[in-house]
Design an enzyme around this catalytic site. Sequence first.
Site, PDB file in Angstrom:
ATOM      1  N   GLU A 182       0.825  -1.214   0.000  1.00 25.90           N
ATOM      2  CA  GLU A 182       0.000   0.000   0.000  1.00 25.90           C
ATOM      3  C   GLU A 182       0.856   1.260   0.000  1.00 25.90           C
ATOM      4  O   GLU A 182       2.084   1.213   0.148  1.00 25.90           O
ATOM      5  CB  GLU A 182      -0.947  -0.043   1.205  1.00 25.90           C
ATOM      6  CG  GLU A 182      -1.904  -1.222   1.101  1.00 25.90           C
ATOM      7  CD  GLU A 182      -2.956  -1.253   2.198  1.00 25.90           C
ATOM      8  OE1 GLU A 182      -2.834  -0.518   3.195  1.00 25.90           O
ATOM      9  OE2 GLU A 182      -3.914  -2.024   2.032  1.00 25.90           O
ATOM     10  N   ASN A 183       0.179   2.374  -0.180  1.00 25.68           N
ATOM     11  CA  ASN A 183       0.852   3.672  -0.265  1.00 25.68           C
ATOM     12  C   ASN A 183      -0.052   4.717   0.390  1.00 25.68           C
ATOM     13  O   ASN A 183      -1.285   4.597   0.304  1.00 25.68           O
ATOM     14  CB  ASN A 183       1.066   4.013  -1.754  1.00 25.68           C
ATOM     15  CG  ASN A 183       2.028   5.160  -1.947  1.00 25.68           C
ATOM     16  OD1 ASN A 183       1.706   6.308  -1.675  1.00 25.68           O
ATOM     17  ND2 ASN A 183       3.212   4.849  -2.411  1.00 25.68           N
ATOM     18  N   ALA A 184       0.558   5.723   0.992  1.00 28.69           N
ATOM     19  CA  ALA A 184      -0.219   6.795   1.621  1.00 28.69           C
ATOM     20  C   ALA A 184      -1.144   7.465   0.600  1.00 28.69           C
ATOM     21  O   ALA A 184      -2.225   7.945   0.942  1.00 28.69           O
ATOM     22  CB  ALA A 184       0.716   7.827   2.248  1.00 28.69           C
ATOM     23  N   TYR A 187      -3.469   6.388  -1.602  1.00 27.12           N
ATOM     24  CA  TYR A 187      -4.134   5.072  -1.674  1.00 27.12           C
ATOM     25  C   TYR A 187      -4.179   4.391  -3.047  1.00 27.12           C
ATOM     26  O   TYR A 187      -3.920   3.203  -3.154  1.00 27.12           O
ATOM     27  CB  TYR A 187      -5.557   5.170  -1.118  1.00 27.12           C
ATOM     28  CG  TYR A 187      -5.654   5.431   0.367  1.00 27.12           C
ATOM     29  CD1 TYR A 187      -4.523   5.536   1.177  1.00 27.12           C
ATOM     30  CD2 TYR A 187      -6.900   5.589   0.974  1.00 27.12           C
ATOM     31  CE1 TYR A 187      -4.624   5.789   2.543  1.00 27.12           C
ATOM     32  CE2 TYR A 187      -7.015   5.836   2.337  1.00 27.12           C
ATOM     33  CZ  TYR A 187      -5.869   5.937   3.123  1.00 27.12           C
ATOM     34  OH  TYR A 187      -5.977   6.174   4.462  1.00 27.12           O
ATOM     35  N   CYS A 236      -7.585  -7.860 -10.649  1.00 30.56           N
ATOM     36  CA  CYS A 236      -6.658  -8.994 -10.584  1.00 30.56           C
ATOM     37  C   CYS A 236      -7.140 -10.141 -11.451  1.00 30.56           C
ATOM     38  O   CYS A 236      -6.337 -10.876 -12.026  1.00 30.56           O
ATOM     39  CB  CYS A 236      -6.449  -9.436  -9.142  1.00 30.56           C
ATOM     40  SG  CYS A 236      -5.441  -8.221  -8.262  1.00 30.56           S
ATOM     41  N   GLU A 276      -1.716 -10.140  -6.120  1.00 29.49           N
ATOM     42  CA  GLU A 276      -1.691 -10.918  -7.370  1.00 29.49           C
ATOM     43  C   GLU A 276      -0.870 -10.192  -8.432  1.00 29.49           C
ATOM     44  O   GLU A 276      -0.059 -10.792  -9.145  1.00 29.49           O
ATOM     45  CB  GLU A 276      -3.120 -11.117  -7.896  1.00 29.49           C
ATOM     46  CG  GLU A 276      -4.056 -11.827  -6.942  1.00 29.49           C
ATOM     47  CD  GLU A 276      -4.816 -10.894  -5.997  1.00 29.49           C
ATOM     48  OE1 GLU A 276      -4.236  -9.898  -5.518  1.00 29.49           O
ATOM     49  OE2 GLU A 276      -5.998 -11.183  -5.730  1.00 29.49           O
ATOM     50  N   CYS A 280      -2.036  -4.754  -5.607  1.00 36.71           N
ATOM     51  CA  CYS A 280      -2.577  -6.004  -5.068  1.00 36.71           C
ATOM     52  C   CYS A 280      -1.502  -7.087  -5.061  1.00 36.71           C
ATOM     53  O   CYS A 280      -0.531  -7.042  -5.847  1.00 36.71           O
ATOM     54  CB  CYS A 280      -3.749  -6.475  -5.925  1.00 36.71           C
ATOM     55  SG  CYS A 280      -5.259  -5.509  -5.714  1.00 36.71           S
TER      56      CYS A 280
HETATM   57  N1  THU Z   1      -6.125  -6.535  -2.315  1.00 33.09           N
HETATM   58  C1  THU Z   1      -5.297  -7.445  -2.915  1.00 33.09           C
HETATM   59  O1  THU Z   1      -4.090  -7.489  -2.639  1.00 33.09           O
HETATM   60  N2  THU Z   1      -5.838  -8.287  -3.834  1.00 33.09           N
HETATM   61  C2  THU Z   1      -7.159  -8.317  -4.188  1.00 33.09           C
HETATM   62  O2  THU Z   1      -7.532  -9.036  -5.108  1.00 33.09           O
HETATM   63  C3  THU Z   1      -8.115  -7.519  -3.428  1.00 33.09           C
HETATM   64  C4  THU Z   1      -7.541  -6.427  -2.600  1.00 33.09           C
HETATM   65  C5  THU Z   1      -5.542  -5.591  -1.349  1.00 33.09           C
HETATM   66  C6  THU Z   1      -5.515  -4.168  -1.824  1.00 33.09           C
HETATM   67  C7  THU Z   1      -5.462  -3.404  -0.516  1.00 33.09           C
HETATM   68  O3  THU Z   1      -4.103  -3.303  -0.118  1.00 33.09           O
HETATM   69  C8  THU Z   1      -6.192  -4.306   0.470  1.00 33.09           C
HETATM   70  O4  THU Z   1      -6.292  -5.589  -0.159  1.00 33.09           O
HETATM   71  C9  THU Z   1      -7.573  -3.823   0.846  1.00 33.09           C
HETATM   72  O5  THU Z   1      -8.342  -3.581  -0.273  1.00 33.09           O
END
Ligand code: THU
Length: 125
Positions: free
Chosen positions: A49-51, A53, A90, A60, A58
């Site tokens: 993640e990043n500040a 958003y 994804c 995947e 993800c």
């Molecule tokens: N996230 C994933 O890594 N993969 C997905 O398929 C769904 C969501 C992450 C993104 C974010 O860092 C956190 O889950 C909450 O949405």
Amino acid sequence: MTGQPLSDAELLALADAAAERAYAPYSRFHVGCAVLARDGRVIEGVNVENASYPLGVCAEEAALARAIAEGYRPGDFAVAAITASPCGGCRQWFAEMGVERVVFRNGGRVVEMTVDEILPEQFEL
Ligand code: THU
């Protein structure tokens, strides 16, 4: 890699272990993805993640981008195991990379699907 190919349960266990390395200080939702390549290797990814958003990636996407950087190409991937149900974006990544099957946790269940099943009528140029 030699020996027995990994089972779906073993691949999901690797995704679980990877999820512990997620960088998710904003959502606190840790996701791990373990991709089994046809040569038997496993490439793992986590959400980062990043500040700011929308810049977050993800798990995947991180796993598949890492695999590409290591020399793998679309069609080289047999199974992707994910600790949560993959988002729509994804699913599109799986389609692009020609991943054959996906295995993921959804609530208390483990779901196994082909990419055609989780993303029917795929967009193609
Ligand atoms: N996230 C994933 O890594 N993969 C997905 O398929 C769904 C969501 C992450 C993104 C974010 O860092 C956190 O889950 C909450 O949405």
